[in-house]
Design an enzyme around this catalytic site. Structure first.
Site, PDB file in Angstrom:
ATOM      1  N   HIS A 169      43.256  -3.554  12.292  1.00 58.10           N
ATOM      2  CA  HIS A 169      43.284  -5.013  12.376  1.00 58.10           C
ATOM      3  C   HIS A 169      44.726  -5.443  12.098  1.00 58.10           C
ATOM      4  CE1 HIS A 169      40.609  -8.801  11.966  1.00 58.10           C
ATOM      5  NE2 HIS A 169      41.862  -9.235  11.954  1.00 58.10           N
ATOM      6  N   ARG A 181      31.699  -6.371   7.586  1.00 58.35           N
ATOM      7  CA  ARG A 181      32.742  -5.792   8.449  1.00 58.35           C
ATOM      8  C   ARG A 181      34.086  -5.964   7.749  1.00 58.35           C
ATOM      9  NH1 ARG A 181      36.022  -8.647  12.679  1.00 58.35           N
ATOM     10  NH2 ARG A 181      36.912  -7.009  13.971  1.00 58.35           N
ATOM     11  N   GLU A 217      33.099 -11.816  15.031  1.00 59.51           N
ATOM     12  CA  GLU A 217      33.738 -12.961  14.358  1.00 59.51           C
ATOM     13  C   GLU A 217      33.314 -14.248  15.050  1.00 59.51           C
ATOM     14  OE1 GLU A 217      38.019 -12.960  13.959  1.00 59.51           O
ATOM     15  OE2 GLU A 217      38.035 -10.849  13.365  1.00 59.51           O
ATOM     16  N   GLU A 249      40.884  -7.041  18.402  1.00 59.55           N
ATOM     17  CA  GLU A 249      41.677  -7.977  19.200  1.00 59.55           C
ATOM     18  C   GLU A 249      43.021  -7.406  19.661  1.00 59.55           C
ATOM     19  OE1 GLU A 249      42.038 -11.798  17.296  1.00 59.55           O
ATOM     20  OE2 GLU A 249      39.925 -11.922  16.827  1.00 59.55           O
ATOM     21  N   ASN A 283      34.819 -11.636  19.342  1.00 59.31           N
ATOM     22  CA  ASN A 283      35.339 -12.657  18.438  1.00 59.31           C
ATOM     23  C   ASN A 283      35.501 -13.923  19.257  1.00 59.31           C
ATOM     24  OD1 ASN A 283      35.452 -10.554  16.659  1.00 59.31           O
ATOM     25  ND2 ASN A 283      37.684 -10.521  16.458  1.00 59.31           N
ATOM     26  N   TYR A 307      35.853 -18.198  19.195  1.00 63.49           N
ATOM     27  CA  TYR A 307      36.101 -19.421  18.432  1.00 63.49           C
ATOM     28  C   TYR A 307      36.031 -20.674  19.297  1.00 63.49           C
ATOM     29  CZ  TYR A 307      37.369 -16.372  14.627  1.00 63.49           C
ATOM     30  OH  TYR A 307      37.303 -15.426  13.639  1.00 63.49           O
TER      31      TYR A 307
HETATM   32  O1  IFM Z   1      41.840 -14.690  10.970  1.00 64.84           O
HETATM   33  C1  IFM Z   1      41.698 -14.280  12.284  1.00 64.84           C
HETATM   34  C2  IFM Z   1      41.246 -12.832  12.346  1.00 64.84           C
HETATM   35  O2  IFM Z   1      42.131 -11.999  11.664  1.00 64.84           O
HETATM   36  C3  IFM Z   1      41.157 -12.371  13.769  1.00 64.84           C
HETATM   37  N1  IFM Z   1      40.388 -13.274  14.587  1.00 64.84           N
HETATM   38  C4  IFM Z   1      40.657 -14.673  14.474  1.00 64.84           C
HETATM   39  C5  IFM Z   1      40.684 -15.100  13.032  1.00 64.84           C
HETATM   40  C6  IFM Z   1      40.978 -16.607  12.924  1.00 64.84           C
HETATM   41  O3  IFM Z   1      42.199 -16.898  13.510  1.00 64.84           O
END
Ligand code: IFM
Length: 481
Positions: free
Chosen positions: A148, A104, A388, A193, A322, A324
């Protein structure tokens, strides 16, 4: 290994209480994914390409922002980054060696259309043309993201995303990229995002273009959604079969010791701003009432025109996730507003507890499982793809190795949680690790290292970390054990 206990917790309610436990995903047991599960890695243009002034590329808001003193740690910029623009063939060879099946990447709008409108820069498209061919020769499926965060600066000068016209400019750009790559690229993601682009870009000012006006942020969010819908219609009309929207999503939970009604209401409100503000318009064709009330208070509703919600919600095939970390909030009368979340006066965003990454983000794989299950239940019409997931740690090179046990454990834990979610019914189709390479982490510069491949920025040497070699085995086995 993961600090994640004996059992995989896959269902977490808003109070952070864990529900469903999947016995089959006990740590140490095999978790084999469905056939055709997509395994890969992700990057984004400004974070890796470099060659900022080459072959006719124009400036983006990130060029301007990163050159503004005090905006990016150490004054760093994406001017050179990983020099991927020149080294893409070697990088694709590396991906092939790591066994990746999918890659990606994002297209830099200012490479393709330096003014953000009008003339198309063929040399910019040539780069992506070469990259796609190289990927296909290596048997790696390209996953294109159209936006992006690198808006052409001339469009920001005309008002940026708070200006409705930017959404219409995005259609022309989409058409140009599809005309060049559409014969070889099957899966197209419109935006990455939009919450970040709108609220860190126009409300908190932490990211480019660095503006701090909540009204502009809500307008930007709406116009980003409009751009997504218009581009989706354009791509569909051109015959694209697989269209995605990628959102940064997270369970919003309360701390265990603060789970009263006011805390739950706080979590619900933040969930509206971060998650439902984007999910509901794109996938259900309406804004949630609680979100609309906050939008109205800050920006009025004049920018949401009749018929917009219909334009924003054409069918999409995949929701890119995405993930985290979960976001933990509680009610605290008197707490000042979090500038990235207008409307959150009286809500505390709790600092992370327990193990964290070098970003200070709490490590919680169960959050991914909970999120996947929730999304599949609430938006069953769309397939899910983790676009992500990954972690930054302070990696150290030892000889020709980069031992990164913490990242490996992070990925292992999240894959087990994803697997448990599939077993519980989530329609998860693939997983793309963030990131292939260490790269420019926006306002944090190059300090955070998210890659499974280490970059020595002095020499541009690439060195697969232990997690990359482990991930190759995961892909080969189609799972973790
Ligand atoms: O690096 C970023 C990415 O560009 C978008 N999502 C989160 C990642 C980590 O912060």
């Amino acid at each position: 290994m993961t600090g994640y206990g004996r059992r995989t917790i896959i269902d977490t309610d808003i109070r952070g209480r864990s529900g469903l436990l999947a016995q089959a995903d006990l740590h140490g047991q095999e978790a084999i994914f469905p056939d055709n599960f997509v395994w890969g890695a992700a990057t984004a243009a400004y974070q890796i390409e470099g060659a900022a002034a080459e072959d006719g590329r124009g400036p983006s808001i990130w060029d301007t922002f990163s050159r503004t003193p005090g905006k990016v740690a150490g004054g760093e910029t994406g001017d050179v980054a990983c020099d991927h623009y020149h080294r893409y063939a070697d990088d694709v060879a590396l991906m092939r060696d790591l066994g990746l099946r999918a890659y990606r990447f994002s297209i830099a709008w200012p490479r393709v259309q330096p003014d953000g409108q009008g003339a198309i820069n063929a040399r910019g498209l040539d780069f992506y043309d070469r990259l796609v061919d190289e990927l296909l020769r290596a048997d790696i499926t390209p996953y294109v993201t159209l936006y992006h965060w690198d808006l052409p600066q001339p469009l920001e000068d005309l008002g940026g995303w708070p200006n409705r016209d930017t959404a219409y400019r995005f259609i022309d750009y989409t058409r140009a990229v599809h005309a060049r790559l559409g014969d070889r690229v099957r899966t197209w993601t419109t935006l990455n995002e939009p919450w970040v682009a709108a609220f860190l870009g126009y409300a908190s000012g932490l990211y480019a273009p660095g503006r701090t006006d909540p009204a502009d942020a809500f307008r930007a969010a709406h116009h980003l959604l409009l751009a997504h819908g218009l581009a989706t219609a354009e791509l569909r009309a051109a015959g694209v079969e697989e269209i995605a929207l990628t959102l940064n999503l997270a369970p919003i939970i309360t701390p265990p010791d603060a789970a009263g009604e006011a805390d739950v209401a706080a979590a619900r409100l933040v969930d509206g701003l971060m998650n439902r503000q984007f999910l509901d318009p794109a996938l259900r064709g309406h804004y949630p009432e609680d979100v609309l009330e906050i939008v109205d208070r800050h920006a009025g509703l004049g920018h949401i025109r009749d018929g917009d919600l219909r334009l924003i919600s054409p069918r999409v095939d995949l929701l890119g996730i995405n993930y985290y970390s979960p976001t933990v909030v509680s009610a605290h009368p008197g707490e000042p507003v979090n500038p990235a979340f207008p409307g959150t006066e009286g809500i505390r965003f709790e600092p992370a507890t327990g193990p964290t990454t070098s970003m200070g983000w709490r490590i919680d794989p169960s959050g991914l499982g909970a999120l996947l299950i929730r999304l599949s239940r609430e938006y069953p019409q769309v397939g899910l793809l983790v676009t992500e997931n990954g972690a930054a740690f302070d990696d150290v090179v030892e000889g020709d190795r980069v031992p990164d046990p913490d990242r490996l454990a992070y990925l292992d834990g999240h894959l087990r949680a994803a697997h448990a979610a599939i077993r519980a019914g989530a329609d998860l189709r693939g997983y793309l690790v963030w990131s292939l390479l260490d790269n420019f982490e926006w306002s944090e510069g190059y300090r955070p290292r998210f890659g499974i491949v280490y970059i020595d920025y002095e020499t541009q040497r690439r060195l697969p970390k232990d997690s990359a070699l482990w991930y190759r085995e995961v892909i080969r086995r189609n799972g973790v054990r």
